[in-house]
Motif scaffolding. Structure first.
Motif, PDB file in Angstrom:
ATOM      1  N   ASP A  73      -6.468   4.862  10.912  1.00 48.95           N
ATOM      2  CA  ASP A  73      -5.802   3.868  10.072  1.00 48.95           C
ATOM      3  C   ASP A  73      -5.153   2.759  10.884  1.00 48.95           C
ATOM      4  OD1 ASP A  73      -4.833   3.062   7.349  1.00 48.95           O
ATOM      5  OD2 ASP A  73      -2.882   3.398   8.295  1.00 48.95           O
ATOM      6  N   TYR A  95      -8.566   3.919  -0.484  1.00 48.52           N
ATOM      7  CA  TYR A  95      -7.483   4.482  -1.308  1.00 48.52           C
ATOM      8  C   TYR A  95      -6.865   3.416  -2.204  1.00 48.52           C
ATOM      9  CZ  TYR A  95      -3.116   6.828  -2.548  1.00 48.52           C
ATOM     10  OH  TYR A  95      -2.063   7.371  -3.246  1.00 48.52           O
ATOM     11  N   ASP A  96      -6.569   2.251  -1.622  1.00 45.41           N
ATOM     12  CA  ASP A  96      -5.928   1.191  -2.402  1.00 45.41           C
ATOM     13  C   ASP A  96      -6.860   0.603  -3.453  1.00 45.41           C
ATOM     14  OD1 ASP A  96      -3.683   1.552  -0.879  1.00 45.41           O
ATOM     15  OD2 ASP A  96      -4.044  -0.167   0.447  1.00 45.41           O
ATOM     16  N   PRO A 135      -1.491   8.447   5.689  1.00 46.15           N
ATOM     17  CA  PRO A 135      -2.490   9.301   6.351  1.00 46.15           C
ATOM     18  C   PRO A 135      -2.003  10.750   6.385  1.00 46.15           C
ATOM     19  CG  PRO A 135      -2.110   7.294   7.612  1.00 46.15           C
ATOM     20  CD  PRO A 135      -1.055   7.336   6.541  1.00 46.15           C
ATOM     21  N   ARG A 153      -4.346   9.034  10.918  1.00 43.31           N
ATOM     22  CA  ARG A 153      -3.367   8.038  11.382  1.00 43.31           C
ATOM     23  C   ARG A 153      -3.949   7.200  12.511  1.00 43.31           C
ATOM     24  NH1 ARG A 153       0.356  12.227  10.319  1.00 43.31           N
ATOM     25  NH2 ARG A 153       0.197  13.006  12.468  1.00 43.31           N
ATOM     26  N   SER A 201       0.829  -1.199   0.000  1.00 45.24           N
ATOM     27  CA  SER A 201       0.000   0.000   0.000  1.00 45.24           C
ATOM     28  C   SER A 201       0.867   1.254   0.000  1.00 45.24           C
ATOM     29  CB  SER A 201      -0.917   0.006   1.223  1.00 45.24           C
ATOM     30  OG  SER A 201      -1.639   1.217   1.294  1.00 45.24           O
ATOM     31  N   SER A 202       0.448   2.241  -0.786  1.00 44.36           N
ATOM     32  CA  SER A 202       1.152   3.522  -0.832  1.00 44.36           C
ATOM     33  C   SER A 202       0.405   4.603  -0.065  1.00 44.36           C
ATOM     34  CB  SER A 202       1.337   3.966  -2.295  1.00 44.36           C
ATOM     35  OG  SER A 202       0.075   4.108  -2.937  1.00 44.36           O
ATOM     36  N   TYR A 203      -0.613   4.206   0.684  1.00 43.90           N
ATOM     37  CA  TYR A 203      -1.428   5.176   1.414  1.00 43.90           C
ATOM     38  C   TYR A 203      -0.652   5.764   2.579  1.00 43.90           C
ATOM     39  CZ  TYR A 203      -5.134   7.028   4.404  1.00 43.90           C
ATOM     40  OH  TYR A 203      -5.911   7.842   5.192  1.00 43.90           O
ATOM     41  N   ARG A 258      -7.504   3.459   4.131  1.00 39.97           N
ATOM     42  CA  ARG A 258      -6.456   2.792   3.345  1.00 39.97           C
ATOM     43  C   ARG A 258      -7.096   1.837   2.318  1.00 39.97           C
ATOM     44  NH1 ARG A 258      -1.062   1.758   4.220  1.00 39.97           N
ATOM     45  NH2 ARG A 258      -1.244   2.842   6.214  1.00 39.97           N
ATOM     46  N   PRO A 284      -8.374   0.285   9.225  1.00 40.45           N
ATOM     47  CA  PRO A 284      -7.781   0.892   8.012  1.00 40.45           C
ATOM     48  C   PRO A 284      -8.761   1.013   6.835  1.00 40.45           C
ATOM     49  CG  PRO A 284      -7.069  -1.378   8.231  1.00 40.45           C
ATOM     50  CD  PRO A 284      -7.862  -1.068   9.465  1.00 40.45           C
TER      51      PRO A 284
END
Length: 431
Positions: A18, A28-29, A9, A15, A5-7, A25, A22
């Motif tokens: 998450d 986003y993913d 917060p 944060r 994952s490149s997410y 996340r 999550p």
């Protein structure tokens, strides 16, 4: 298609969330950074359209359920009261009724896109099977919803469809009695259908989640049928796919709004504005338009097949026309996914598509004259496509040469033949 994952917060609150749940996340993913093939066109937007209309149907259905009375004495009048006395009731009711038709328009286009580009082939067999299950749940939900207005076509449609089960020996009549709640379509039937019509959309949501999950595990197909090999073959889902999805949704909603506000009853049947009467049978009992191809196949069997009488034969053919879709990944023997690279099969595919529309038209015709014969011919070709054309043609057809990668196909389409060493293709080059 899955990976690290490149997410990241952006705030302390995010944060904190998450680290405990999550969900941001996951979103986003799945819908922002998720990589999709760079050559996806508008044929791949119907999944988003279907998600939109599923939400529309559930929300409008919940509001309608607040005012609907599931009683044979009150159902017809309650629908009229929704139309006349509930604030914006006419729009919500028309939105729900026409939304069902547009839901099926989108799902049929989605299915035919999957058939054309081989979206059912390995490793996406479970993805396809889940899609067929969604289709079956949609059909059950739509049929039960059509009964609820308690008009003439609602009543007689329920009588005819539930009568199909009596064709099965031994188990048929108990199943029919269980569905009806008695020995005829009556108040118990309406209550059962209302309960199931309310429940099934939430089951559809559950299977849709599994469908999307399976899609994210195997990755999206693309018009070439070539799998993703390098990062250059993909672009982020947002904005590349979301912009196309949004544009397609707007176009679809404009067409939907035209039907909703100008011709809201065009896709319905006028007999359903007549209160249900068990003593008056309509001249022609027909289902909603999206069931017509299967209805034509049901009526195509007018003769006994050995020990199987015509009624049971018709029911088996109708159910078989859907069940056969579950086995499609193994019936197609071609190693090439996309029909774009199969010149001979492409002809058969379009004949199949025309035949499906033709069967829909035949389903709206009376079961007399030449129509049963034409329905039989169309039914034979329908099954022949899956049982003969796909297995045999996959073994003998010589397909066109496939591109080595998705990027190569995109560059070739735009007149480029190569990319400078070490340089990635521009994200703006997309199908």
């Amino acid at each position: 298609m899955s990976g690290h994952s490149s997410y990241v917060p952006s705030t302390g609150v995010m944060r904190w969330i998450d680290s405990r749940l999550p969900l941001p996340r996951l979103v986003y993913d799945s819908f922002v950074a998720y990589p999709v093939p760079r050559n996806l066109g508008y044929a791949y937007t119907f999944g988003g359209i279907l998600a939109l209309f599923l939400v529309v149907q559930i929300l409008s259905g919940v509001v309608l359920a607040m005012h609907y009375a599931a009683s044979t004495e009150l159902a017809f009048d309650s629908v009229e009261r929704i139309m006349r006395d509930v604030n914006w009731g006419w729009m919500i009711r028309y939105m729900h009724a026409n939304g069902a038709s547009f839901f099926f328009i989108a799902v049929y286009l989605h299915i035919f896109r999957g058939l054309y580009y081989g979206s059912y082939k390995a490793p996406r067999e479970i993805l396809w099977i889940l899609g067929v299950i969604i289709f079956l749940l949609m059909m059950a939900t739509a049929f039960m919803g059509y009964v609820l207005p308690w008009g003439q076509m609602s009543f007689w449609g329920a009588t005819v469809i539930t009568g199909f089960f009596t064709a099965f020996p031994i188990i048929g009549e108990p199943i029919q009695t269980l569905l009806l709640g008695g020995f005829a379509v009556d108040n118990a039937t309406l209550n059962r259908f209302f309960s199931l019509h309310y429940l099934l959309p939430f089951m559809i949501v559950g299977v849709v989640i599994l469908h999307v999950w399976a899609l994210h595990v195997t990755g999206q197909t693309n018009p070439t049928g070539v799998e993703v090999k390098t990062p250059k073959d993909t672009v982020p889902f947002t904005p590349h796919a979301t912009v196309k999805d949004a544009f397609a949704m707007v176009v679809f909603l404009i067409l939907f709004a035209y039907f909703l506000f100008y011709i809201p009853n065009y896709l319905g049947h006028p007999d359903n504005y007549i209160r249900a009467n068990s003593l008056v049978t309509p001249a022609h009992i027909v289902p909603e338009w999206y069931f017509l191809p299967f209805y034509a196949m049901l009526r195509a069997i007018t003769f006994n097949i050995g020990p199987i009488d015509s009624k049971l034969g018709g029911v088996l053919v109708m159910f078989g026309s859907i069940i056969i879709l579950f086995f499609l990944p193994w019936l197609d023997t071609s190693k090439v996914k996309s029909t774009a690279y199969r010149p001979v099969y492409k002809i058969f595919f379009w004949v199949f598509a025309i035949n499906a529309v033709f069967l829909g038209w035949l389903g709206s015709r009376p079961a007399e004259g030449i129509y049963p014969l034409l329905s039989l011919i169309g039914t034979i070709y329908y099954f022949g496509h899956f049982l003969i054309v796909l297995p045999v043609l996959g073994l003998i057809e010589k397909p066109k040469k496939l591109p080595n990668s998705i990027s190569e196909a995109v560059l070739a389409k735009h007149g480029a033949t190569s990319t400078p060493a070490g340089a990635a293709a521009s994200p703006e080059i997309k199908g």
